[in-house]
Design an enzyme around this catalytic site. Structure first.
Site, short mmCIF file in Angstrom:
data_model
loop_
_atom_site.label_atom_id
_atom_site.label_comp_id
_atom_site.label_asym_id
_atom_site.label_seq_id
_atom_site.Cartn_x
_atom_site.Cartn_y
_atom_site.Cartn_z
N LYS A 83 -34.46 22.63 27.92
CA LYS A 83 -35.45 23.71 27.84
C LYS A 83 -36.73 23.22 27.16
CE LYS A 83 -33.58 27.71 26.96
NZ LYS A 83 -32.76 28.51 26.05
N ARG A 132 -34.92 29.73 20.27
CA ARG A 132 -34.14 29.48 21.48
C ARG A 132 -33.37 28.17 21.37
NH1 ARG A 132 -38.40 29.77 26.27
NH2 ARG A 132 -36.52 30.37 27.41
N GLY A 177 -26.21 31.02 28.87
CA GLY A 177 -25.47 32.06 28.16
C GLY A 177 -24.57 31.54 27.07
N MET A 198 -25.49 29.88 24.19
CA MET A 198 -26.00 30.11 22.84
C MET A 198 -27.10 31.14 22.90
SD MET A 198 -25.69 26.41 21.19
CE MET A 198 -25.79 25.48 22.68
N ARG A 203 -35.77 25.13 35.22
CA ARG A 203 -34.74 24.08 35.24
C ARG A 203 -34.22 23.94 36.66
NH1 ARG A 203 -30.89 27.84 31.75
NH2 ARG A 203 -30.55 29.43 33.29
N HIS A 215 -24.95 37.42 34.25
CA HIS A 215 -24.08 36.40 33.69
C HIS A 215 -22.94 36.07 34.63
CE1 HIS A 215 -20.64 35.04 31.23
NE2 HIS A 215 -21.57 34.30 30.68
N ARG A 273 4.51 7.84 53.01
CA ARG A 273 5.77 7.77 52.27
C ARG A 273 6.88 8.14 53.23
NH1 ARG A 273 2.08 10.92 49.64
NH2 ARG A 273 1.41 10.33 47.54
N ARG A 326 4.97 2.64 53.91
CA ARG A 326 5.74 2.11 52.78
C ARG A 326 7.23 2.26 53.06
NH1 ARG A 326 5.22 5.03 47.08
NH2 ARG A 326 6.45 6.59 48.17
N GLU A 386 2.39 -2.10 41.35
CA GLU A 386 2.64 -0.94 40.50
C GLU A 386 3.52 -1.28 39.30
OE1 GLU A 386 4.60 2.05 42.89
OE2 GLU A 386 5.62 0.51 44.08
N SER A 408 -1.78 -2.95 47.51
CA SER A 408 -2.21 -1.57 47.34
C SER A 408 -1.76 -1.13 45.95
CB SER A 408 -1.57 -0.69 48.41
OG SER A 408 -1.93 0.65 48.19
N THR A 467 -1.21 3.45 41.44
CA THR A 467 -1.63 3.67 40.05
C THR A 467 -0.83 4.76 39.34
OG1 THR A 467 -3.45 4.97 40.94
CG2 THR A 467 -3.94 2.73 40.22
N ASN A 468 -0.03 5.52 40.07
CA ASN A 468 0.82 6.48 39.34
C ASN A 468 1.89 5.72 38.56
OD1 ASN A 468 -0.66 8.38 40.69
ND2 ASN A 468 0.92 8.81 42.21
N ASP A 469 2.64 4.87 39.27
CA ASP A 469 3.67 4.07 38.58
C ASP A 469 3.03 3.06 37.64
OD1 ASP A 469 6.46 4.64 38.97
OD2 ASP A 469 6.11 4.34 41.11
N CYS A 522 -3.68 3.58 46.20
CA CYS A 522 -3.09 4.73 46.88
C CYS A 522 -2.50 5.74 45.89
CB CYS A 522 -2.03 4.27 47.87
SG CYS A 522 -0.65 3.43 47.10
N TYR A 577 -10.70 -0.38 49.78
CA TYR A 577 -10.61 1.04 50.12
C TYR A 577 -9.88 1.82 49.02
CZ TYR A 577 -5.72 0.22 51.35
OH TYR A 577 -4.39 -0.10 51.29
#
Ligand code: ADP
Ligand code: MG
Ligand code: MG
Length: 909
Positions: free
Chosen positions: A28, A99, A108, A110, A372, A491, A597, A653, A780, A799, A802-804, A866, A886
């Site tokens: 602002k 302000r 909204g 502050m 803005r 608002h 899978r 896989r 993995e 590949s 990244t979860n495991d 993946c 990729y």
């Protein structure tokens, strides 16, 4: 420290700061300075920097006031010089607003204090100078009210109650038999000031401060204090705004929109924030001040004639009534309107983005109070970017960067089914404040929306007379928002659009009873818990649950995706297990399947029986019988996938999960299995028990299955290769990648590859034909990442799972993280959930090392990801930097990942 500059002045087309200084002056303050520099009329003032906010938290209130005093007094003199008024003077009192403004706009969040400097003397002086006592006292009562709320912390007693000051006003109005604030007389206003001050004394035990300087320091410190209030903290969390940034404070000479019929205040957008349409639009109120327009207390009027007519049509108001009662600014003050229109155009051309502006007209003179880049819906975001590109205002790269990847999600949401709408019961109509389709049970309080979601998993429709910042969390947890009051800039409307949440506002026919928890409208009564549906694109409200369907993707969306493809380096694939998902992914522009899978195919219909038979078999011969039943089913599925991807690569896989996930754990299922396999029940029970593991995710799974039961790998390879050869024979190109899961040691992969290759050779010789295929592995297990040079001797692609990989690198069980993650986030031990946002410093380093070592062995090794992270924008950015080829993610995240990939490439330079 001595020469730190803490205060920046602006006014009369000069400014010490400028628009680039957002970090220091807040959005602002920076734009107030910039508007001065480009010759736009702005009341003079000064901005205290965001750095002082940190000093406030470090050194405390009193110390900060002492640090600021000399500079603030000097800056106040500058305003006095430019206005000819004097702060705290008895004859010509200068009144100011205080302000807040952070680097990123927090609408909204502050509160602003207006008319500061008012006291018993000032009000008399203002009254005498303007000859308008009503105006003077209206300004005074507004000041006491705002200051009381914001600085002195006057709070509603219970949630059914209003603000204590509004209660006093309502009581007075009732006594006087009037409806609007504007109907109150000067004497009424005097009485309000008196009662307000008494209420303050009663609740706080202190007198309302009369000294303007005391008021000013109180207000400045309250702004700093509000940086750490609950709703500001929540907003920052939702929008990833760091707490360290702090807020600036702007102090500015007041201009008055409440001086009478020739004065007004309003807010406007240079384009439609809901649809993106290129039309100037906004709302204003005659004889009003500050946020009256957005507070929804009076019905605001439209700025343009066109907008006014559209509005009247939506509200079923005839033209004659509209023109008489709700004329547009364009009609009422044509000259001021023209100037405003020129300014909005000037600002849009200057900032090259859609502008959200706030203005006040004091006795026929226009003043700008804020501008803005406007918040907008996902649909408006895409349309505005593509329109501005066509208009030549911005170039392609800017247009791509203007579109926030995560916000595309909104465009992929379902819309109402046209047929369902045609037969739905419309109970009322409000303003189409934020598009979308929402359906759910009615709740009346924000916390009930939270509770409903927590208890039933169902998102509710939050119905309010008007919303306030306290309702933020509830709005977030609701499916949609319906309000009785407030316009397109209220608002509720602004916040809903920011969240991409469906909202219908200003549905004035609704009679909402918070105590009885009912809505009465047009002869219908809707109780808490009854279902309604909202159409955020038309403003219609329907009784009951209306059916939805998937969204159509417009031309601008396609154009954006085309540009994303043009500027990105990373390719985007999808994780898809069925031909249906694969087709969806293809439509969203996926350039291949990064993860199929195979086990997901096993749960359909009769297949689960065959796989159970395979698992429960005693010996290899028994397993082979069961696998023989699975072969044709798998082959058929793979054919469907290859066809859907039309020659793009498909990574399949091999079987991965621990086998006990497939076996029946209930007696009924076990009995069925026993009958199916013609063995005693006891045998099945014993077998199921023998499969139980202490740590199944680290147990007999992944390539360990294929290495202990090679016939599984044989069957799956045969199904893949035969399917590929069948599809190829039909004339379609096929690109097959066979992926071995959970490898930690290159010998595990070597063993699997031998089975795959010899099976493929066998199929080739049976068919007297050949196809190309690749064999690669998931990375993995951390050991695979650090020995990637050896693994790449065998693997033709990597590949990253990244979860495991996250689970094993951090040693966090994904299924048990709920017990400590929230606490870790709160304490700042973790910044994010590492399963959502890739842990760059840990997991990310393993990825970098694996890519580096893998390509050291095999120069052109293809690398992808993946895991769930493949569709998360900041993780996609990391993948770009790490040099992956990729990312692969769920079909609905493909457009998001494509845009994120383009951002990563464009931001790199
Ligand atoms: P927010 O950050 O919530 O938008 P603002 O600081 O913009 O809060 O203030 C809200 C409103 O108060 C403005 O839109 C404007 O109408 C009014 N306002 C603020 N400062 C002044 C001023 N100096 N003169 C007149 N009105 C003002
Ligand atoms: Mg505000
Ligand atoms: Mg504002």
């Amino acid at each position: 420290m001595a020469d730190v500059k803490r205060v920046y002045t602006f006014g009369n087309k000069e400014a010490e700061g400028n628009g680039k200084m957002r970090e220091l002056l807040g959005g602002k303050g920076a734009n107030l300075a910039e508007m001065n520099l480009i010759g736009i009329p702005v009341p003079p003032g000064f901005t205290i920097t965001t750095e002082v906010c940190a000093e406030y938290y470090r050194h405390g209130k009193q110390a900060v006031i002492e640090m600021l005093r000399p500079e603030v007094e000097k800056a106040m003199h500058n305003i006095e010089r430019l206005t000819g008024m004097k702060f705290g003077d008895a004859q010509t009192p200068l009144l100011v607003s205080v302000r807040s403004g952070a680097r990123a706009s927090m609408p909204g969040m502050m509160d602003t204090i207006l008319n500061l400097g008012m006291n018993d003397q000032a009000v008399e002086a203002v009254s005498k100078r303007t000859g308008n006592p009503r105006f003077a006292w209206d300004s005074y009562r507004r000041f006491v009210q705002m200051y009381g709320d914001v600085v002195l912390g006057m709070k509603p007693v219970s949630k059914e109650d209003h603000d204590p000051f509004e209660e006093i006003i309502d009581a007075l109005k009732a006594r006087r038999g009037v409806k609007n604030d504007t109907d109150l007389t000067t004497d009424d206003l005097k009485e309000l000031v008196r009662s307000f001050k008494e209420a303050v004394k009663r609740q706080t035990g202190e007198d309302f401060p009369a000294c303007p300087w005391e008021q000013l320091w109180g207000a400045v410190c309250a702004v700093f204090g509000s940086w750490m209030n609950e709703r500001a903290i929540l907003y920052r969390k939702l929008n990833n705004i760091p707490a360290e940034w702090g807020t600036a404070v702007s102090v500015q000479a007041m201009v008055f929109g409440n001086m009478g019929e020739n004065s007004a205040t309003g807010v406007a957008f240079s384009r439609d924030a809901a649809t993106g349409e290129n039309i100037f639009n906004g709302e204003y109120l005659i004889n009003a001040q500050g946020e009256d327009v957005v507070a929804g207390i009076r019905t605001p009027q439209q700025i343009t004639i066109e907008g006014s007519k559209r509005w009247a049509k939506a509200q079923n108001i005839p033209e004659a009534e509209r023109a008489a009662k709700y004329p547009s600014l364009e009609e009422v003050m044509p000259a001021v309107y023209k100037e405003l229109d020129e300014i909005q155009h000037h600002l849009e051309q200057y900032f090259k983005d859609m502008q959200d502006i706030e203005f006040t007209i004091q006795d026929g003179k226009l003043w700008m109070l804020q501008c803005r880049n406007g918040k907008r819906t996902g649909a408006a975001m895409v349309k505005i970017a593509m329109d501005m590109l066509r208009e030549g205002l911005i170039d392609e790269k800017t247009a791509v960067l203007r579109c926030e990847p995560a916000k595309l999600d909104e465009l992929l949401h379902p819309v109402f089914d046209k047929k369902a709408i045609a037969s739905a019961q419309v109970i009322t109509k409000g303003l189409p404040a934020s598009p979308g389709a929402a359906t759910g049970p009615v709740v009346f309080f924000a916390e009930d929306a939270e509770k409903e979601l927590a208890r039933t998993g169902q998102k509710a429709i939050l119905v309010r007379i008007e919303t306030s910042p306290e309702d933020l969390k509830g709005m977030l947890d609701a499916a949609g928002i319906l309000t009785a009051r407030g316009g397109m800039t209220s608002h509720a409307a602004v916040v809903a659009r920011g969240m991409g949440k469906c909202c219908v506002s200003g549905a004035g026919e609704l009679e909402i009873d918070y105590k009885a928890r009912t809505i009465k409208v047009n002869g219908f009564t809707v109780k808490e818990g009854d279902w309604i549906s909202l159409n955020g694109s038309t403003g219609e409200v329907y009784l009951g649950q209306v059916a939805t369907k998937a969204a159509d993707l417009s031309g601008d969306f396609g154009k954006l995706m085309e540009l994303a493809g043009k500027y990105s380096v990373l390719k985007v694939r999808a994780n898809a297990d069925t031909p249906k998902d694969a087709r969806q992914a293809f439509e969203f522009g996926a350039e291949g399947i990064g993860l199929c899978r195979t086990e997901h195919m096993f749960f359909e219909g009769d297949r689960i029986k065959a796989i159970r038979e395979m698992i429960l078999a005693d010996d290899e011969a028994g397993r082979r019988v069961a696998l023989g039943k699975l072969l044709p089913m798998q082959r058929g599925d793979f054919e469907g996938l290859f066809k859907a991807m039309n020659g793009f690569p498909v990574t399949v896989r091999l079987l991965d999960p621990p086998l006990h996930e497939f076996v029946p754990h209930d007696e009924k299922g076990q009995r069925e299995m026993a009958a199916e396999m013609n063995v005693p029940l006891q045998k099945i029970v014993a077998k199921v028990e023998s499969l139980a593991e202490f740590n199944p995710m680290l147990g007999h799974r992944g390539c360990r299955l294929g290495n202990t039961y090679p016939e599984i790998t044989e069957m799956q390879t045969r199904a893949i290769i035969e399917a590929a050869m069948n599809v190829k024979a039909s004339g379609m190109p096929v690109h097959v990648e066979i992926m071995v899961p959970l490898v930690g040691n290159h010998k595990e992969l070597r063993y699997q590859k031998q089975i795959i290759d010899s099976t493929a050779e066998q199929v080739f010789s049976e068919r007297n034909d050949k196809i190309e295929y690749m064999v690669g592995t998931m990375i993995e297990v951390p050991r695979a990442a650090v020995t990637a040079n050896q693994i790449a001797e065998v693997a033709e692609f990597f590949s990253f799972g990244t979860n495991d990989l996250t689970q094993m690198t951090l040693g966090f069980s994904r299924d048990d993280i709920g017990k400590f993650l929230p606490i870790y986030l709160e304490k700042g031990i973790l910044k994010n959930d590492p399963f959502q946002i890739l842990d760059r410093n840990g997991v990310g380093q393993l990825i970098r090392e694996a890519v580096f070592k893998g390509r050291g062995t095999r120069e052109n090794l293809k690398c992808g990801i993946c895991g769930e992270h493949g569709g998360e924008p900041s993780s996609v950015e990391f993948c770009h930097y790490a040099g992956l080829n990729y990312v692969s993610c769920s079909p609905f995240r493909v457009p998001i990942a494509r845009l994120a990939a383009a951002h990563a490439a464009l931001n790199q330079k």
